[in-house]
Design an enzyme around this catalytic site. Structure first.
Site, short mmCIF file in Angstrom:
data_model
loop_
_atom_site.label_atom_id
_atom_site.label_comp_id
_atom_site.label_asym_id
_atom_site.label_seq_id
_atom_site.Cartn_x
_atom_site.Cartn_y
_atom_site.Cartn_z
N GLY A 47 9.10 -26.88 -43.42
CA GLY A 47 10.31 -27.85 -44.21
C GLY A 47 10.67 -28.82 -44.01
O GLY A 47 10.97 -28.77 -43.20
N GLN A 52 17.03 -35.71 -43.69
CA GLN A 52 16.54 -34.76 -42.63
C GLN A 52 16.93 -36.03 -41.35
O GLN A 52 16.85 -35.68 -39.98
CB GLN A 52 16.10 -33.82 -42.08
CG GLN A 52 16.77 -32.61 -43.54
CD GLN A 52 16.11 -31.31 -43.17
OE1 GLN A 52 15.11 -31.26 -44.03
NE2 GLN A 52 15.95 -30.49 -41.76
N CYS A 90 17.23 -24.05 -40.04
CA CYS A 90 17.07 -25.34 -40.78
C CYS A 90 16.76 -26.58 -39.21
O CYS A 90 17.92 -26.03 -38.66
CB CYS A 90 18.01 -25.54 -41.40
SG CYS A 90 18.29 -27.49 -41.76
N LEU A 91 15.87 -27.54 -39.51
CA LEU A 91 16.02 -28.45 -38.31
C LEU A 91 17.52 -29.07 -37.94
O LEU A 91 17.33 -29.95 -37.06
CB LEU A 91 14.31 -28.98 -38.48
CG LEU A 91 13.26 -28.28 -38.43
CD1 LEU A 91 12.15 -29.51 -39.06
CD2 LEU A 91 13.03 -27.69 -37.45
#
Length: 168
Positions: A47, A52, A90-91
């Site tokens: 996601g 982000q 998490c990116l």
């Protein structure tokens, strides 16, 4: 389509509440969603939320099987008392993972990429992804949800520890 730069933990855009998308049918919003999908797939994510990629708007994308889905101006409601802890990455926090408690089921509503109303329920991993991405829209990163920091670490170290445990 373009690969966008992903904001990393420490950047202020990740700590603010994102603004509502005023016109979901704006071609720029469609282009943003396509670029976010390409960026998420390129980075190997499940996601990706607009903050982000340095865009403080309330929308996120996620993998939906072989497709990518988007939810604009989402509203997420936790269903039932059932909750599970699960590993999340998490990116925006590359190389780390942590165990995060999340609701097992959620109801969601918002708008799709055409600006049409959508709603439904999600459970399991999809519910976890939706909660994680929706948190980004409120300036919340997954470590802020953790309750046991002994279950937080670098991917390589966690893998080594798991391998040692499986050989004992």
């Amino acid at each position: 389509m373009s690969i966008l730069k992903i904001a990393r933990m420490g950047h202020p855009v990740l700590l603010r509440r994102a603004a509502e998308v005023e016109d979901p049918t704006d071609p720029e919003i469609r282009r943003l969603i396509m670029d976010m999908a390409e960026t998420m797939l390129d980075a190997g994510g499940l996601g990706l939320a607009a903050p982000q990629v340095h865009v403080p708007l309330r929308l996120f994308v996620w993998r939906n099987g072989d497709e990518v889905a988007a939810l604009i101006n989402p509203q997420i409601e936790l269903l039932g008392p059932a909750e599970s802890s699960g590993w999340e990455g998490c990116l925006s926090i590359p190389g780390l993972r942590g165990s995060v408690p999340r609701a097992d089921r959620v109801a969601f509503r918002g708008l799709d990429v055409q600006g049409e109303a959508v709603e439904g329920e999600a459970e399991g991993m999809l519910a976890r992804v939706m909660q994680h991405e929706n948190d980004h829209l409120d300036g919340v990163l997954y470590p802020m949800r953790m309750t046991d920091f002994s279950l937080f670490g670098f991917n390589e170290e966690l893998a080594r520890a798991a391998a040692r445990e499986s050989h004992q």
